[in-house]
Design an enzyme around this catalytic site. Structure first.
Site, PDB file in Angstrom:
ATOM      1  N   LYS A 176     118.099 -26.611  65.749  1.00  0.00           N
ATOM      2  CA  LYS A 176     118.378 -25.194  65.612  1.00  0.00           C
ATOM      3  C   LYS A 176     118.801 -24.447  66.812  1.00  0.00           C
ATOM      4  O   LYS A 176     119.421 -23.473  66.800  1.00  0.00           O
ATOM      5  CB  LYS A 176     117.103 -24.364  65.024  1.00  0.00           C
ATOM      6  CG  LYS A 176     116.818 -24.652  63.686  1.00  0.00           C
ATOM      7  CD  LYS A 176     115.576 -24.072  63.276  1.00  0.00           C
ATOM      8  CE  LYS A 176     115.021 -24.465  61.687  1.00  0.00           C
ATOM      9  NZ  LYS A 176     114.265 -23.622  61.115  1.00  0.00           N
ATOM     10  N   ASP A 236     115.586 -17.547  58.779  1.00  0.00           N
ATOM     11  CA  ASP A 236     113.973 -17.553  58.636  1.00  0.00           C
ATOM     12  C   ASP A 236     113.049 -16.148  58.948  1.00  0.00           C
ATOM     13  O   ASP A 236     112.147 -15.971  57.908  1.00  0.00           O
ATOM     14  CB  ASP A 236     113.468 -18.330  59.901  1.00  0.00           C
ATOM     15  CG  ASP A 236     113.697 -19.891  59.619  1.00  0.00           C
ATOM     16  OD1 ASP A 236     114.134 -20.331  58.491  1.00  0.00           O
ATOM     17  OD2 ASP A 236     114.011 -20.884  60.839  1.00  0.00           O
TER      18      ASP A 236
END
Ligand code: ATR
Length: 464
Positions: free
Chosen positions: A255, A291
């Protein structure tokens, strides 16, 4: 070391095939199983073989495919039978191998050509086999007509049995592990590719979630699982662009590595410093992070609105960071409790006005719990397979009445933390909502479509 070889799974296809073959054998028992020439005419040539072949081929597929397979097979038998018997016109000349062999070749070529002409390539096999059988076996004279007719009748009977059995028995597959559900992905030449990258990534639920949603929404995409070693994001991104991927999701440990590789970053990816969704449009990479927003949406689904509230977040890993920064952005005061204080401090440095780091000792946890209106667990404690667990849950006794407890973990569906909170009368929320909401957001970015998350939650509840 003893090695165990897994037994093949007996699925419904195998059962359907066995039933169809048994039925065709039973039907042909009166004809003596093996061809009995003393019965005379077509009956003397009748046997179960061609019916069984039709059954085996046709029960391997869905009812619709069965029908198409059946038609092709029938066409093959008719073409092969007709051409094979037409060679009879040559009479005794066929006994000469110098005639028989070229005739057979010509008949096979003609059969294949005819089948291709009517766009039935799967009929070609039968169109060749039948003339071969008719010309090479010892069948002679008029019996050849009977022989060809018998093959056609057997094939029709086999097809009818296959269709009947396929329609009568359910399309069931044996359940192995829950969640390993059949994704039933249909592929076309136009199907666009998506995937999740990670290291490791085999455990990821994203392919199941995304393919289930894509199917429910009727979108022509396929979602794959792509292992990419740590440090190889640049190479992967070039590959993905070259291979025409529409986009991909990223999980551990990619990420952060993806951030500098993006042509453009959205606000959340910039804020969180991590990318979990990449869209590739006209050769350019657009990085998003779903997220944090997925978490806020999951809270809203449960009627929890953090603005102006105090929230205690346990943990300072990647997931907690996204949650903390979005909570702060939404106007909450966040107490970040982490075993490694440095990591909590690093997160809080992004927005010291809203974020405060504390340790993970029993007293610190009790104080944070007592001060908050909402408690969120972002640690791996209680996660299936992690082995870790909270040393004790007495900090929950300090929670204010009515303060909800949220766990980012979705497996198990109820962690011990949630069970303990529920026992104490608190509203509890597991990580499924976050999982679904962030996946829905990613899919919205990939496909540029707006998606009803509540509807998707219902669809996914059946497979997760
Ligand atoms: P993710 O990216 O999914 O958030 P992670 O980065 O591995 O996962 O973070 C796991 C979190 O659980 C961390 O906050 C970790 O604390 P440390 O930063 O001190 O490692 C926390 N965690 C894991 N095991 C723990 C334990 N036994 N006690 C307390 N916290 C723990």
């Amino acid at each position: 070391m003893k090695k165990t070889v897994p037994l093949p799974r007996i699925g419904m296809r195998v059962i359907k095939t066995a039933v169809a073959v048994m039925v065709s054998y039973l039907l042909f028992v009166p004809f003596g199983l093996l061809y009995r020439e003393e019965l005379g005419g077509i009956l003397g040539q009748m046997g179960p073989l061609y019916a069984c072949i039709a059954c085996i081929i046709c029960t391997q597929s869905t009812l619709g495919q069965t029908f198409q397979q059946g038609i092709s097979r029938l066409i093959g038998v008719i073409v092969g039978g007709a051409l094979g018997t037409a060679t009879l016109l040559l009479g005794p000349a066929l006994d000469n191998p110098w005639v028989k062999i070229p005739v057979l070749g010509a008949v096979c070529v003609a059969g294949v050509w005819l089948c291709l002409l009517i766009k039935r390539p799967t009929a070609c096999g039968m169109a060749c086999i039948l003339p071969c059988v008719i010309l090479i076996t010892g069948v002679t004279g008029v019996t050849r007509y009977y022989y060809a007719a018998a093959r056609m009748i057997e094939t029709v009977v086999g097809l009818l049995i296959a269709l009947g059995v396929n329609a009568a028995l359910p399309d069931y597959r044996p359940e192995t592990e829950r969640g390993e559900s059949d994704m039933n992905v249909e592929l076309h030449n136009t199907t666009r590719k998506l995937c999740v990258i990670g290291d490791p990534v085999g455990h990821s639920k994203s392919p199941l979630i995304q393919n289930t949603m894509l199917k429910a929404l009727g979108l022509d995409y396929v979602y794959l699982c792509q292992p990419v070693p740590r440090g190889k994001c640049k190479e992967w991104l070039d590959c993905a662009k070259f291979a025409g991927y529409a986009g991909f999701n990223a999980t551990m440990p990619h990420k952060e590595e993806l951030v500098p590789l993006m042509d453009q970053l959205d606000q959340d990816a910039r804020l969180i410093g991590a990318v979990n969704t990449v869209c590739i449009r006209e050769g350019k990479a657009y990085g998003y992070n779903t997220d944090g927003e997925g978490f806020l949406r999951a809270l809203a689904d449960e009627g929890i609105h953090p603005a102006g509230k105090t929230v205690a977040v346990l943990g300072a890993g990647g997931a907690s960071k996204a949650v903390c920064l979005k909570l702060a952005q939404a106007g909450a005061q966040v107490i970040v409790c982490n075993r490694t204080l440095d990591k909590a401090q690093a997160i809080c440095a992004h927005d010291p006005a809203h974020l405060r780091p504390v340790g993970f000792g029993p007293e610190e946890l009790a104080q944070a719990a007592g001060a908050c209106d909402l408690l969120v667990n972002g640690t791996s404690l209680g996660m299936e397979g992690s082995g870790g667990q909270f040393a004790d849950f007495s900090f929950l006794d300090s929670l204010k009445e009515g303060a909800p407890v949220v766990d980012l973990i979705y497996a198990p569906a109820q962690t011990e933390l949630l069970r303990q909170a529920k026992l104490r009368g608190h509203q509890t929320v597991n990580g499924l909502g976050l999982l679904v909401n962030q996946a829905v957001l990613s899919l919205e970015y990939f496909t540029d479509t707006s998606i009803d998350a509540a509807e998707m939650k219902k669809v996914l509840a059946e497979v997760l």
